[in-house]
Motif scaffolding. Structure first.
Motif, PDB file in Angstrom:
ATOM      1  N   PHE A  85      46.904  -2.470  25.718  1.00 53.64           N
ATOM      2  CA  PHE A  85      45.177  -1.920  25.912  1.00 53.64           C
ATOM      3  C   PHE A  85      44.750  -1.210  25.385  1.00 53.64           C
ATOM      4  O   PHE A  85      43.548  -1.064  24.748  1.00 53.64           O
TER       5      PHE A  85
ATOM      6  N   TYR B  46      45.279  -8.284  28.866  1.00 54.35           N
ATOM      7  CA  TYR B  46      46.660  -8.622  29.384  1.00 54.35           C
ATOM      8  C   TYR B  46      46.531 -10.297  29.646  1.00 54.35           C
ATOM      9  O   TYR B  46      47.597 -10.376  29.325  1.00 54.35           O
TER      10      TYR B  46
ATOM     11  N   VAL C  20      45.749  -1.610  35.554  1.00 52.08           N
ATOM     12  CA  VAL C  20      46.500  -1.628  34.733  1.00 52.08           C
ATOM     13  C   VAL C  20      47.547  -1.153  35.677  1.00 52.08           C
ATOM     14  O   VAL C  20      48.949  -1.952  35.266  1.00 52.08           O
ATOM     15  N   PHE C  21      47.872  -0.471  36.706  1.00 58.18           N
ATOM     16  CA  PHE C  21      48.876   0.159  37.221  1.00 58.18           C
ATOM     17  C   PHE C  21      49.081  -1.382  37.789  1.00 58.18           C
ATOM     18  O   PHE C  21      50.236  -1.139  37.989  1.00 58.18           O
TER      19      PHE C  21
ATOM     20  N   ILE D 240      39.641   0.635  35.661  1.00 57.31           N
ATOM     21  CA  ILE D 240      40.330  -0.114  34.437  1.00 57.31           C
ATOM     22  C   ILE D 240      41.933   0.876  35.198  1.00 57.31           C
ATOM     23  O   ILE D 240      43.280  -0.302  35.086  1.00 57.31           O
ATOM     24  N   LEU D 241      42.049   2.009  34.760  1.00 62.73           N
ATOM     25  CA  LEU D 241      43.402   2.366  35.216  1.00 62.73           C
ATOM     26  C   LEU D 241      44.387   2.018  36.508  1.00 62.73           C
ATOM     27  O   LEU D 241      45.769   1.687  36.676  1.00 62.73           O
ATOM     28  N   LEU D 242      43.227   1.623  37.359  1.00 68.46           N
ATOM     29  CA  LEU D 242      44.060   1.353  38.774  1.00 68.46           C
ATOM     30  C   LEU D 242      43.924   0.108  37.821  1.00 68.46           C
ATOM     31  O   LEU D 242      45.559  -0.846  39.316  1.00 68.46           O
TER      32      LEU D 242
ATOM     33  N   ILE E  43      49.188  -4.297  37.355  1.00 71.68           N
ATOM     34  CA  ILE E  43      49.555  -5.088  37.059  1.00 71.68           C
ATOM     35  C   ILE E  43      51.373  -4.687  36.017  1.00 71.68           C
ATOM     36  O   ILE E  43      51.893  -5.099  36.392  1.00 71.68           O
ATOM     37  N   SER E  44      51.344  -3.592  36.439  1.00 72.80           N
ATOM     38  CA  SER E  44      52.144  -3.034  35.793  1.00 72.80           C
ATOM     39  C   SER E  44      53.358  -3.107  36.886  1.00 72.80           C
ATOM     40  O   SER E  44      54.339  -3.242  36.358  1.00 72.80           O
TER      41      SER E  44
END
Lengths: 202, 316
Positions: B155, B148, B233-234, B229-231, B236-237
Motif C-alpha cells: 500500500f 489490497y 487498512v487497520f 484510509i488508515l481506518l 483489513i489487518s
C-alpha cells in the motif's frame, strides 16, 4: 462613523462566522520518550523512542512484516528505515534542538530500530547531540513535534524523560510549554525539555 | 469607506485562516528541505488567545482517544460480535468523522468559496456537503480495495503516486471550476447591464440545481481521505474489511454533517452581510453590486487556491 459602529461589528461577526478556524487535526498519533546520555565530557547523545497508534502501526506492519511473524527481522528494519523513516530528514526528524540560543540541526541519526509491541509499531533511534560541559550552567532546549501537524506527538505519561547521568556532570531539567514556538498557524503549543547542565564541582 | 475596509479585513482574515492538508511525512516525496524545520521555528508564529490554544490541545486529545477506542473496539468486535460493542463503534466512528472534518483537507475552504461565488439555497449547501463527503469516502474505499485486493501490492509503495495524481486532477478541476464561475458571473452582469445600462437591474445568477453540484463535489472530494484510509487498512489487518467499510460510511455521515454545516454558515453569513450592508428592502442596487463583487472574489479565490496547490505539488 456611526454606521461603522453599528454595522461594522455585525458585518465582521457574519463574515467571521463563515471564517471558521481551521482546527488542527493529525492523522497519526505518537508517544515519545527521551533518554539523555551524559559522559564525563558532557552530553553525548539522545535516544528517542516513538510508539505509534494502532492504525498507522498496522499500515507499516502489513507492508513490512514480510514473513508475518509479528516481529521485524534486520532486513525488514532496513526496509522500514528506507521506506518509512528516512524522509523525516526533510522534517528535521520532528526535532527542535536549541543550544545557547542557536539551532542545532540534525544531519543524521544512529542505531535505528523498529519493533512491534502490543500491536503497536515502535521506532528507536539515537540523535548525536555532542555538547561539552562547562563551568556554568548551559541550557539545551529539546522538543519533539511535527510542525506540519500530520502527526500529533505527545510525551509518554510515565517517565517521558530520563537522564543517564555521570558523576562529572550536574544537571536539572523541566518539561515546559514553549509558547514562542507555537505552530500550525500559532494554534498548537509544543512541550519542550529544558535541560541545564554544568561541571560538577563537588 | 470604513465599511469597505471592514469587509476587506474580514476577507483577508478569511484567507489567512486557510491551511492546506499535508502529505504523510514518513513517506511523501518532498524534496529535501533540511532547513525548513529550523527556518519555521525561527519565524514567530501568530498568537492565538491562550484559551483557544488550550481548547485545541484538548480537542486533539479527544481525537487521539477516539482513534485509540476505534482500533480497540474493532479488535473486540472481531473476537466477540455483540450489539453493544457495534453500537459503541458506530457512535465513535460518527464522532470521529465530525471532528476529523474540522481539520484541513476536506474541501471546507473550497465549499466556502463556492457558496460565496454562487447563490446557493440552504438545501443545496447541505447537498454539496453530503456529495463531497460521499465522494471523499468512496475514493478512499476504492483506492484501498484496489491496492489490497485487486493489485495485491504494498500500500505504502503503490498508493502514494495515485494519490498525488488524483490530487493534481482535483486542483486542476478547482481552476477550471473557478474560471467557469468567474466567466459566468461576469457574463451575466454585463448582459443585464447592457440591457438597461445600469447595475441596478443586474439580477443574481439563478441558484444551481442539485445535479450541477456534482462536479464541484467531485473536484473537492475526489482526493481520498487519509483518516478513512488508515481506518480501512487497520480493518483489513484484523480481517474485518466489511466492518471497516461500515465504519467508513458512518464516518462520512459525521463528515457530511460538519462540511454541510460550514456550507450553511457561509450561505447565512453572505446573506446576513448583504442585508446589513444594503439594508433589508432598500439599496437594492448596492446589494446587487456587492453580491457581484463577492461572487467574483469567491471565484478568483478558487482559481488562486487551485493554482497554488497545483504548482506547489508539481514542484514537490
Amino acid at each position: 462613523m456611526r454606521l461603522c459602529l453599528k454595522k461594522g461589528p455585525a458585518v465582521i461577526f457574519y463574515f467571521l462566522s463563515g471564517c471558521f478556524f481551521i482546527f488542527a487535526h493529525p492523522h497519526v498519533f505518537m508517544e515519545s520518550s527521551l533518554v539523555f546520555q551524559m559522559n564525563e565530557a558532557g552530553l553525548e547523545n539522545v535516544e528517542i523512542r516513538w510508539t505509534f497508534d494502532e492504525m498507522f502501526s498496522s499500515m507499516i506492519i502489513n507492508d513490512y512484516d514480510a514473513n508475518k511473524n509479528e516481529r521485524f527481522e534486520p532486513a525488514e528494519v532496513t526496509a522500514i528505515k528506507n521506506g518509512a523513516f528516512n524522509n523525516l530528514r526533510n522534517f528535521n526528524y520532528f526535532l527542535y534542538i536549541k543550544y545557547d540560543n542557536k539551532n542545532y540541526p540534525v544531519k543524521s541519526v544512529l542505531n535505528f530500530n523498529a519493533e512491534i509491541t502490543g500491536h503497536r509499531l515502535v521506532y528507536i533511534f539515537t540523535v548525536p547531540v555532542t555538547i561539552p560541559v562547562a563551568a556554568d550552567y548551559k541550557e539545551l532546549k529539546f522538543g519533539v513535534f511535527d510542525s506540519s501537524y500530520y502527526c500529533q506527538i505527545d510525551y509518554r505519561k510515565k517517565e517521558p524523560v530520563q537522564v543517564k547521568d555521570n558523576p562529572a556532570v550536574k544537571y536539572e531539567y523541566a518539561l515546559l510549554d514553549d509558547k514562542e514556538n507555537a505552530y500550525w498557524g500559532g494554534q498548537i503549543i509544543p512541550k519542550i525539555i529544558q535541560l541545564k547542565f554544568k561541571k560538577n564541582d563537588a | 469607506m470604513p465599511k469597505f475596509l471592514l469587509i476587506s479585513f474580514s476577507l483577508l482574515l478569511f484567507t489567512l485562516s486557510v491551511l492546506p492538508a499535508q502529505d504523510n511525512p514518513f513517506f511523501s516525496n518532498n524534496k529535501s528541505k533540511e532547513d525548513a524545520a529550523a527556518v519555521k521555528q525561527e519565524t514567530p508564529a501568530p498568537r492565538y488567545p491562550v484559551f483557544i490554544q488550550q481548547w485545541l490541545t484538548a480537542l486533539n486529545g479527544i481525537q487521539r482517544e477516539l482513534n485509540n477506542r476505534l482500533s480497540s473496539l474493532i479488535r473486540q468486535i472481531v473476537e466477540k460480535q455483540d450489539p453493544f460493542t457495534l453500537f459503541s463503534l458506530l457512535v465513535i466512528a460518527f464522532l470521529y468523522g465530525v471532528i476529523h472534518a474540522l481539520g484541513p483537507g476536506h474541501g471546507k475552504i473550497i465549499i466556502t468559496s463556492y457558496a460565496i461565488s454562487n447563490p446557493l439555497k440552504a438545501r443545496q449547501g447541505i447537498a454539496l456537503g453530503v456529495f463531497i463527503s460521499v465522494i471523499h469516502t468512496l475514493s478512499a474505499i476504492i483506492l484501498v480495495v484496489t491496492i489490497y485486493f485487486l493489485l495485491k501490492v504494498s500500500f505504502i509503495k503503490y498508493a502514494t503516486e495515485p494519490k498525488q495524481v488524483i490530487a493534481l486532477i482535483s486542483y486542476s478541476l478547482f481552476i477550471l471550476m473557478g474560471c467557469y464561475l468567474l466567466i459566468k458571473g461576469i457574463w451575466a452582469f454585463r448582459r443585464k447591464k447592457a440591457a438597461c445600462g445600469c447595475a441596478a437591474h443586474t439580477e443574481p445568477v439563478a441558484a444551481s440545481r442539485l445535479k450541477h453540484l456534482f462536479l464541484p463535489a467531485l473536484a473537492i472530494g475526489i482526493i481520498p481521505c487519509d483518516g478513512t484510509i488508515l481506518l480501512l487498512v487497520f480493518a483489513i489487518s484484523v480481517q474485518a474489511l466489511w466492518i471497516g467499510i461500515l465504519l467508513a460510511v458512518v464516518m462520512s455521515v459525521g463528515m457530511a454533517l460538519t462540511i454541510s454545516l460550514i456550507g450553511l454558515i457561509t450561505i447565512g453569513s453572505k446573506r446576513g452581510s448583504l442585508k446589513i450592508i444594503a439594508g433589508k428592502e432598500g439599496k437594492k442596487d448596492r446589494r446587487r453590486l456587492l453580491n457581484f463583487i463577492l461572487e467574483t472574489a469567491g471565484s478568483v479565490f478558487i482559481i488562486l487556491m487551485g493554482l497554488i496547490l497545483l504548482f506547489s505539488n508539481l514542484i514537490n
